[in-house]
Design an enzyme around this catalytic site. Structure first.
Site, PDB file in Angstrom:
ATOM      1  N   LYS A  21      34.985  46.730  33.183  1.00 11.50           N
ATOM      2  CA  LYS A  21      33.868  46.629  34.016  1.00 11.50           C
ATOM      3  C   LYS A  21      33.182  48.029  34.347  1.00 11.50           C
ATOM      4  CE  LYS A  21      33.907  42.258  34.890  1.00 11.50           C
ATOM      5  NZ  LYS A  21      33.019  41.069  34.128  1.00 11.50           N
TER       6      LYS A  21
ATOM      7  N   SER B 246      32.365  43.804  39.142  1.00  6.02           N
ATOM      8  CA  SER B 246      33.394  43.423  40.329  1.00  6.02           C
ATOM      9  C   SER B 246      33.711  44.527  41.214  1.00  6.02           C
ATOM     10  CB  SER B 246      34.729  42.939  39.487  1.00  6.02           C
ATOM     11  OG  SER B 246      35.725  43.185  40.289  1.00  6.02           O
TER      12      SER B 246
ATOM     13  N   TYR C  80      41.095  45.665  32.680  1.00  6.56           N
ATOM     14  CA  TYR C  80      40.231  44.699  32.925  1.00  6.56           C
ATOM     15  C   TYR C  80      39.190  45.557  33.812  1.00  6.56           C
ATOM     16  CZ  TYR C  80      37.582  41.527  36.249  1.00  6.56           C
ATOM     17  OH  TYR C  80      36.478  41.026  36.734  1.00  6.56           O
TER      18      TYR C  80
HETATM   19  P1  NAD Z   1      35.875  32.109  34.007  1.00  9.00           P
HETATM   20  O1  NAD Z   1      36.946  32.491  32.970  1.00  9.00           O
HETATM   21  O2  NAD Z   1      35.900  30.900  34.632  1.00  9.00           O
HETATM   22  O3  NAD Z   1      34.568  32.017  33.192  1.00  9.00           O
HETATM   23  C1  NAD Z   1      34.378  32.905  31.898  1.00  9.00           C
HETATM   24  C2  NAD Z   1      33.606  32.330  30.975  1.00  9.00           C
HETATM   25  O4  NAD Z   1      33.434  33.117  29.708  1.00  9.00           O
HETATM   26  C3  NAD Z   1      34.629  30.992  30.515  1.00  9.00           C
HETATM   27  O5  NAD Z   1      33.919  30.111  30.164  1.00  9.00           O
HETATM   28  C4  NAD Z   1      35.105  31.569  29.216  1.00  9.00           C
HETATM   29  O6  NAD Z   1      35.270  30.330  28.289  1.00  9.00           O
HETATM   30  C5  NAD Z   1      33.878  32.354  28.717  1.00  9.00           C
HETATM   31  N1  NAD Z   1      34.119  33.470  27.662  1.00  9.00           N
HETATM   32  C6  NAD Z   1      34.812  34.242  27.626  1.00  9.00           C
HETATM   33  N2  NAD Z   1      35.130  35.039  26.621  1.00  9.00           N
HETATM   34  C7  NAD Z   1      33.830  34.826  26.055  1.00  9.00           C
HETATM   35  C8  NAD Z   1      33.248  35.259  24.788  1.00  9.00           C
HETATM   36  N3  NAD Z   1      33.727  36.115  23.885  1.00  9.00           N
HETATM   37  N4  NAD Z   1      32.057  34.605  24.116  1.00  9.00           N
HETATM   38  C9  NAD Z   1      31.730  33.623  24.984  1.00  9.00           C
HETATM   39  N5  NAD Z   1      32.488  32.895  26.186  1.00  9.00           N
HETATM   40  C10 NAD Z   1      33.173  33.548  26.679  1.00  9.00           C
HETATM   41  O7  NAD Z   1      35.635  33.351  35.052  1.00  9.00           O
HETATM   42  P2  NAD Z   1      34.681  33.555  36.311  1.00  9.00           P
HETATM   43  O8  NAD Z   1      35.625  33.860  37.532  1.00  9.00           O
HETATM   44  O9  NAD Z   1      33.502  32.468  36.242  1.00  9.00           O
HETATM   45  O10 NAD Z   1      34.074  34.921  35.960  1.00  9.00           O
HETATM   46  C11 NAD Z   1      32.835  35.418  35.360  1.00  9.00           C
HETATM   47  C12 NAD Z   1      32.625  36.794  35.425  1.00  9.00           C
HETATM   48  O11 NAD Z   1      32.630  37.312  36.652  1.00  9.00           O
HETATM   49  C13 NAD Z   1      33.494  37.356  34.586  1.00  9.00           C
HETATM   50  O12 NAD Z   1      32.919  38.484  33.870  1.00  9.00           O
HETATM   51  C14 NAD Z   1      34.647  38.027  35.492  1.00  9.00           C
HETATM   52  O13 NAD Z   1      35.159  39.241  35.002  1.00  9.00           O
HETATM   53  C15 NAD Z   1      33.638  38.376  36.725  1.00  9.00           C
HETATM   54  N6  NAD Z   1      34.369  38.379  37.848  1.00  9.00           N
HETATM   55  C16 NAD Z   1      35.096  37.374  38.369  1.00  9.00           C
HETATM   56  C17 NAD Z   1      35.730  37.498  39.535  1.00  9.00           C
HETATM   57  C18 NAD Z   1      36.642  36.303  39.992  1.00  9.00           C
HETATM   58  O14 NAD Z   1      37.622  36.694  40.768  1.00  9.00           O
HETATM   59  N7  NAD Z   1      36.531  35.084  39.559  1.00  9.00           N
HETATM   60  C19 NAD Z   1      35.668  38.653  40.466  1.00  9.00           C
HETATM   61  C20 NAD Z   1      34.604  39.544  40.025  1.00  9.00           C
HETATM   62  C21 NAD Z   1      34.108  39.422  38.644  1.00  9.00           C
HETATM   63  C1  UD1 Z   2      42.236  40.348  42.187  1.00 11.13           C
HETATM   64  C2  UD1 Z   2      42.238  41.542  40.988  1.00 11.13           C
HETATM   65  C3  UD1 Z   2      40.846  42.270  40.787  1.00 11.13           C
HETATM   66  C4  UD1 Z   2      39.809  41.280  40.691  1.00 11.13           C
HETATM   67  C5  UD1 Z   2      39.830  40.204  41.790  1.00 11.13           C
HETATM   68  C6  UD1 Z   2      38.847  39.112  41.593  1.00 11.13           C
HETATM   69  C7  UD1 Z   2      44.496  42.240  40.836  1.00 11.13           C
HETATM   70  C8  UD1 Z   2      45.561  43.431  41.006  1.00 11.13           C
HETATM   71  N1  UD1 Z   2      43.494  42.361  41.196  1.00 11.13           N
HETATM   72  O1  UD1 Z   2      41.942  41.273  43.174  1.00 11.13           O
HETATM   73  O2  UD1 Z   2      41.001  43.012  40.009  1.00 11.13           O
HETATM   74  O3  UD1 Z   2      38.543  41.891  40.635  1.00 11.13           O
HETATM   75  O4  UD1 Z   2      41.208  39.609  41.793  1.00 11.13           O
HETATM   76  O5  UD1 Z   2      39.127  38.306  40.669  1.00 11.13           O
HETATM   77  O6  UD1 Z   2      44.945  41.237  40.340  1.00 11.13           O
HETATM   78  N2  UD1 Z   2      47.887  37.545  47.188  1.00 11.13           N
HETATM   79  C9  UD1 Z   2      49.311  37.102  47.654  1.00 11.13           C
HETATM   80  N3  UD1 Z   2      49.833  35.982  46.842  1.00 11.13           N
HETATM   81  C10 UD1 Z   2      49.379  35.381  45.856  1.00 11.13           C
HETATM   82  C11 UD1 Z   2      48.221  36.182  45.390  1.00 11.13           C
HETATM   83  C12 UD1 Z   2      47.386  36.976  46.056  1.00 11.13           C
HETATM   84  O7  UD1 Z   2      49.845  37.291  48.753  1.00 11.13           O
HETATM   85  O8  UD1 Z   2      49.995  34.837  45.324  1.00 11.13           O
HETATM   86  C13 UD1 Z   2      47.420  38.736  48.060  1.00 11.13           C
HETATM   87  C14 UD1 Z   2      46.953  39.710  47.222  1.00 11.13           C
HETATM   88  O9  UD1 Z   2      48.236  40.781  47.585  1.00 11.13           O
HETATM   89  C15 UD1 Z   2      45.597  40.326  47.971  1.00 11.13           C
HETATM   90  C16 UD1 Z   2      45.003  39.056  48.268  1.00 11.13           C
HETATM   91  O10 UD1 Z   2      46.104  37.906  48.305  1.00 11.13           O
HETATM   92  O11 UD1 Z   2      45.906  40.818  49.069  1.00 11.13           O
HETATM   93  C17 UD1 Z   2      44.013  38.638  47.126  1.00 11.13           C
HETATM   94  O12 UD1 Z   2      44.536  38.520  46.100  1.00 11.13           O
HETATM   95  P1  UD1 Z   2      43.825  38.073  44.644  1.00 11.13           P
HETATM   96  O13 UD1 Z   2      43.032  36.941  44.907  1.00 11.13           O
HETATM   97  O14 UD1 Z   2      44.587  38.320  43.627  1.00 11.13           O
HETATM   98  O15 UD1 Z   2      42.475  39.068  44.592  1.00 11.13           O
HETATM   99  P2  UD1 Z   2      42.400  40.578  44.570  1.00 11.13           P
HETATM  100  O16 UD1 Z   2      43.793  41.295  44.686  1.00 11.13           O
HETATM  101  O17 UD1 Z   2      41.498  41.246  45.534  1.00 11.13           O
END
Ligand code: NAD
Ligand code: UD1
Length: 367
Positions: free
Chosen positions: A166, A138, A162
């Site tokens: 990572k 991330s 979190y």
């Molecule tokens: P999500 O929660 O929708 O998907 C994660 C999946 O992993 C879920 O289906 C959950 O049931 C499964 N899971 C969790 N723990 C598990 C375990 N111990 N064993 C088996 N399954 C398990 O999340 P996502 O948004 O699809 O994110 C996927 C990955 O990407 C995560 O590792 C997350 O940290 C990373 N990531 C997400 C974002 C974001 O904003 N969505 C941003 C950066 C990185």
């Molecule tokens: C968040 C996580 C980050 C993670 C990323 C993707 C935090 C502090 N950081 O980042 O670790 O990698 O999501 O999953 O949670 N915002 C509002 N109102 C809201 C929600 C968000 O104004 O109700 C603003 C935030 O201040 C930010 C932007 O929208 O400026 C994006 O927010 P968000 O979607 O939560 O993502 P990140 O902050 O980038």
């Protein structure tokens, strides 16, 4: 298939494949001709997402409901040590917990699930000689970046458990590759995923109050929530609100296929270690996103500027050049596409996948 053959038709294990990014990636993998097994404990997802992936792809995948911390299960899945052929060519590893606030309250749960879970997976992969891994990292690993756009060589830091999970996993992967350069590992640093598949059939289905901006805005637009709280209007950004790099989830999914191809590019004998940003390179403010969503949905999104959220940074967007060079990948979709697709998903599935589960339950009850 011999390792030096083209990368189509790989057997891919997708951990966390029922989740938001995982389900979109499973669809792209199936459509590209790969075979897919999902390992997911469904702690933050529904099997309905995968039923819909199968119907969109017109092909089946296998779902194994289980935990990445279950070493015996992983052993059985990946194939026994010294067996004739490993059961998979590659693992795409999404499984993990991702709520920043929850990680502050329950750090051990995050280190156990994310870090210990990944170590368990890597041990089973090493034993079965499955040494190709694409990992979900991330942009959170950049902490509060010194400048934008952010390149992969920027310094890394963690501001919450979190993010630390990572960082630690990234380091474990690097140590693993150093110890055995036969590994092929891609660490993909996602910026802010958003949007949904263009069909409106799969999308993000947050449980409870969404933490992230895009699903929150969708729920305000559909009337499930009254007003968006804009966290901070006094950042040193063009309109004072936070700037992020929102990337369409289908582009992100395709970044994983590009990484799998890149990991196989060489002679198939030596390993590779890639660390790549997956972002668009475009900085979008909270108010820009709200306006784009209003245009796409035809609905108004009432907003109120409130205090900054602890731990937020002013601006975070990628330098996406390395992904183009190393993976031949770049984002194809823009903010308007992302909002239109998120809105289609939200308006067709106001209760997310729960609606289908309830429907299936009532169908069963009336039979
Ligand atoms: P999500 O929660 O929708 O998907 C994660 C999946 O992993 C879920 O289906 C959950 O049931 C499964 N899971 C969790 N723990 C598990 C375990 N111990 N064993 C088996 N399954 C398990 O999340 P996502 O948004 O699809 O994110 C996927 C990955 O990407 C995560 O590792 C997350 O940290 C990373 N990531 C997400 C974002 C974001 O904003 N969505 C941003 C950066 C990185
Ligand atoms: C968040 C996580 C980050 C993670 C990323 C993707 C935090 C502090 N950081 O980042 O670790 O990698 O999501 O999953 O949670 N915002 C509002 N109102 C809201 C929600 C968000 O104004 O109700 C603003 C935030 O201040 C930010 C932007 O929208 O400026 C994006 O927010 P968000 O979607 O939560 O993502 P990140 O902050 O980038």
């Amino acid at each position: 298939m011999a390792a030096s053959e083209p990368s189509s038709g790989q057997r891919v294990l997708v951990t966390g494949g029922a989740g938001y990014i995982g389900s979109h990636t499973c669809l792209e993998l199936l459509q590209a001709g790969h075979s897919v097994t999902v390992l997911d404990n469904l702690c933050n997802s529904s099997p309905e997402s995968l039923k819909r992936v199968e119907s969109l792809a017109g092909r089946a995948l296998e779902l194994v409901q289980g935990d990445i911390r279950d070493f015996d299960l992983l052993r059985r899945l990946l194939g026994s040590p010294g067996g004739k052929q490993p059961a998979f060519d590659a693992v795409v590893h999404f499984a993990g917990l991702k709520a920043v606030g929850e990680s502050v309250a329950q750090p051990l749960a995050y280190f156990d699930n994310n870090v210990a879970g990944t170590v368990c997976l890597l041990r089973a992969m090493a034993e079965a000689a499955v040494k190709t891994l694409v990992f979900s990292s991330s942009a959170t690993v950049y902490g509060d970046p010194a400048s934008v756009p952010i390149s992969e060589d920027f310094s890394r830091s963690a501001t919450n458990p979190y993010g630390r999970s990572k960082l630690v996993i990234e380091d474990i992967l690097e140590d693993l590759y150093r110890s055995d350069p036969a590994w092929c590992i891609a660490r993909l640093r996602y910026f802010n995923p958003g949007g949904a598949h263009v069909s409106g059939l799969i999308g993000e289905d947050p449980q409870g109050t969404p933490n992230n901006l895009m699903p929150y805005v969708s729920q305000v637009a559909i009337g499930q929530r009254e007003c968006l709280q804009v966290f901070g209007g006094d950042y040193p950004t063009p309109d004072g609100t936070g700037v992020r790099d929102y990337i369409h989830v289908v582009d992100l999914a395709n970044g994983h296929l590009a990484a799998l191809r890149a990991l196989r590019q060489d002679d198939g004998q030596s390993g590779r270690f890639l660390t790549v940003n997956l972002g668009t390179g475009v900085g979008v403010s909270v108010l820009d996103l709200v306006k784009a969503f209003e245009r796409a949905s035809g609905r108004s999104v009432p907003c109120r500027v409130v205090a900054r959220r602890a731990g937020d940074v002013a601006a975070c967007y990628a330098n996406p050049a390395l992904a183009k060079t190393l993976l031949g990948w770049q984002a194809q979709r823009n903010l308007a596409d992302m909002c239109a697709d998120a809105w289609r998903w939200q308006s067709q599935n106001p209760q997310g996948y729960r609606q289908s589960a309830a429907q299936a339950h009532s169908d069963g009850a009336t039979r």
